[in-house]
Design a protein around this motif. Structure first.
Motif, mmCIF file in Angstrom:
data_model
loop_
_atom_site.group_PDB
_atom_site.id
_atom_site.type_symbol
_atom_site.label_atom_id
_atom_site.label_comp_id
_atom_site.label_asym_id
_atom_site.label_seq_id
_atom_site.Cartn_x
_atom_site.Cartn_y
_atom_site.Cartn_z
ATOM 1 N N ALA A 88 0.829 -1.212 0.000
ATOM 2 C CA ALA A 88 0.000 0.000 0.000
ATOM 3 C C ALA A 88 0.863 1.261 0.000
ATOM 4 O O ALA A 88 0.513 2.277 -0.595
ATOM 5 C CB ALA A 88 -0.922 0.003 1.219
ATOM 6 N N ALA A 89 2.028 1.175 0.652
ATOM 7 C CA ALA A 89 2.926 2.326 0.721
ATOM 8 C C ALA A 89 3.818 2.434 -0.511
ATOM 9 O O ALA A 89 4.517 3.435 -0.691
ATOM 10 C CB ALA A 89 3.800 2.227 1.971
ATOM 11 N N GLY A 90 3.809 1.400 -1.338
ATOM 12 C CA GLY A 90 4.629 1.414 -2.543
ATOM 13 C C GLY A 90 6.101 1.239 -2.259
ATOM 14 O O GLY A 90 6.948 1.748 -2.996
ATOM 15 N N ASN A 91 6.429 0.510 -1.187
ATOM 16 C CA ASN A 91 7.839 0.311 -0.834
ATOM 17 C C ASN A 91 8.287 -1.062 -1.336
ATOM 18 O O ASN A 91 8.053 -2.095 -0.691
ATOM 19 C CB ASN A 91 8.020 0.409 0.689
ATOM 20 N N ALA A 92 8.932 -1.073 -2.471
ATOM 21 C CA ALA A 92 9.328 -2.314 -3.138
ATOM 22 C C ALA A 92 10.321 -3.128 -2.312
ATOM 23 O O ALA A 92 10.296 -4.366 -2.329
ATOM 24 C CB ALA A 92 9.915 -2.002 -4.510
ATOM 25 N N ASP A 93 11.216 -2.448 -1.588
ATOM 26 C CA ASP A 93 12.215 -3.152 -0.795
ATOM 27 C C ASP A 93 11.558 -4.020 0.274
ATOM 28 O O ASP A 93 11.910 -5.188 0.461
ATOM 29 C CB ASP A 93 13.174 -2.160 -0.131
ATOM 30 N N TYR A 94 10.589 -3.442 0.966
ATOM 31 C CA TYR A 94 9.923 -4.188 2.035
ATOM 32 C C TYR A 94 8.984 -5.256 1.475
ATOM 33 O O TYR A 94 8.795 -6.301 2.105
ATOM 34 C CB TYR A 94 9.176 -3.239 2.974
ATOM 35 N N VAL A 95 8.421 -4.989 0.304
ATOM 36 C CA VAL A 95 7.601 -6.016 -0.350
ATOM 37 C C VAL A 95 8.455 -7.256 -0.595
ATOM 38 O O VAL A 95 8.064 -8.385 -0.279
ATOM 39 C CB VAL A 95 7.006 -5.488 -1.674
ATOM 40 N N LYS A 96 9.650 -7.048 -1.165
ATOM 41 C CA LYS A 96 10.544 -8.177 -1.463
ATOM 42 C C LYS A 96 10.997 -8.882 -0.189
ATOM 43 O O LYS A 96 11.005 -10.117 -0.103
ATOM 44 C CB LYS A 96 11.760 -7.700 -2.254
ATOM 45 N N MET A 97 11.401 -8.106 0.830
ATOM 46 C CA MET A 97 11.884 -8.716 2.068
ATOM 47 C C MET A 97 10.805 -9.563 2.724
ATOM 48 O O MET A 97 11.075 -10.671 3.208
ATOM 49 C CB MET A 97 12.372 -7.629 3.037
ATOM 50 N N ASN A 98 9.574 -9.068 2.725
ATOM 51 C CA ASN A 98 8.482 -9.832 3.332
ATOM 52 C C ASN A 98 8.172 -11.098 2.537
ATOM 53 O O ASN A 98 7.943 -12.175 3.120
ATOM 54 C CB ASN A 98 7.232 -8.964 3.455
ATOM 55 N N LYS A 99 8.191 -10.972 1.226
ATOM 56 C CA LYS A 99 7.934 -12.153 0.391
ATOM 57 C C LYS A 99 9.023 -13.198 0.591
ATOM 58 O O LYS A 99 8.729 -14.408 0.681
ATOM 59 C CB LYS A 99 7.840 -11.747 -1.082
ATOM 60 N N ASP A 100 10.270 -12.756 0.675
ATOM 61 C CA ASP A 100 11.376 -13.690 0.896
ATOM 62 C C ASP A 100 11.233 -14.391 2.243
ATOM 63 O O ASP A 100 11.465 -15.606 2.354
ATOM 64 C CB ASP A 100 12.710 -12.944 0.842
#
Length: 281
Positions: free
Chosen positions: A261-273
């Protein structure tokens, strides 16, 4: 023609050399630094001398705007909001311009501090506060213009001006009681959400007691109305390290949604990993 040019260059060279020679200033600069309560107060000003002259009513005319010193305008700086003569003044630096009178002085706190003397064009919108104070006569003559912070208490002091046989004391108060009372209330109320969060993250990253880190993080998040994605991320890592994989997965999913929702790609990837690592379905 060549001789004239040579003499001209020689004179210029002489001036350039002389300009590098330090000599005493007729109105030397001065700096006063004083803590009043919990507030830093600084005075920057220059100190003209009497040198046998009559000052007030002559060198410094009555009822006319004065730079209050010499050279660049005198400046007072407060690290906190204060009250000067009962009038509110925000933290910051102010030029002090006065209108000396035989019976009353007007003192102006001016937001533009970059003036050599009085401003060429007075701007009333830059006057942060103006007060009137009564001057008093002193028996011992003061040769050099002097500014000082006197009558210091935990809650205020006087900004004092003395020269010749005249003294002017400008009272100001500082927010010591409010600051101390607020600190007392905060400490006695216990740690804040930020305190618990900082302690939990430190324990996680320093590889200390992870159970204690988990307890502190839970308290921090319970006190936070809407945890941010990065806070949820840290909480999930603490849960995972503490052996609570189910809790870690639930938190990582919340952090993932919030980071998307915040558009933070870095955290999206870290959470998915992490979700993949922890076997989330």
């Amino acid at each position: 023609m060549k001789r004239t040019l040579f003499l001209f260059l020689a004179i210029c060279s002489s001036f350039a050399i002389n300009a590098q020679i330090a000599t005493p200033q007729p109105s030397p600069a001065a700096k006063v630094m004083q803590v009043v309560g919990l507030t830093d107060v600084t005075l920057d000003y220059s100190r003209p001398a009497m040198r046998g002259r009559t000052v007030f009513g002559n060198l410094v005319p009555f009822d006319k705007m004065w730079r209050t010193g010499a050279n660049k305008n005198s400046i007072v700086t407060f690290s906190n909001d204060v009250k000067v003569g009962g009038k509110a003044l925000k933290a910051g630096s102010y030029a002090i311009f006065t209108i000396p009178g035989e019976a009353v002085w007007e003192v102006n706190f001016y937001t533009d501090t970059e003036n050599w003397g009085t401003p060429q064009s007075w701007d009333a919108s830059k006057v942060a506060a103006v007060i009137k104070v009564d001057p008093s006569k002193i028996t011992e003559k003061v040769e050099s213009f002097t500014m000082a912070i006197t009558a210091i208490t935990g809650n205020g002091a006087n900004l004092e001006i003395t020269w010749e046989n005249t003294k002017v004391a400008i009272p100001f108060t500082v927010p010591t009681d409010a600051a101390v009372s607020s600190a007392i209330d905060k400490v006695l109320a216990g740690p804040s959400a930020d305190d618990y969060y900082a302690a939990a993250v430190y324990y996680l990253e320093a590889d200390k007691d992870i159970a204690k880190a988990k307890t502190w993080m839970d308290k921090a998040m319970a006190m936070t109305e809407k945890p941010a994605f990065y806070q949820l991320r840290k909480q999930s890592l603490i849960y995972a390290k503490a052996g609570d994989k189910k809790g870690a997965i639930d938190l990582a999913k919340k952090s993932l949604a919030a980071s998307e929702a915040a558009g933070n790609a870095d955290y999206v990837k870290m959470n998915k990993d992490s979700l993949k690592e922890w076997g989330a379905k």
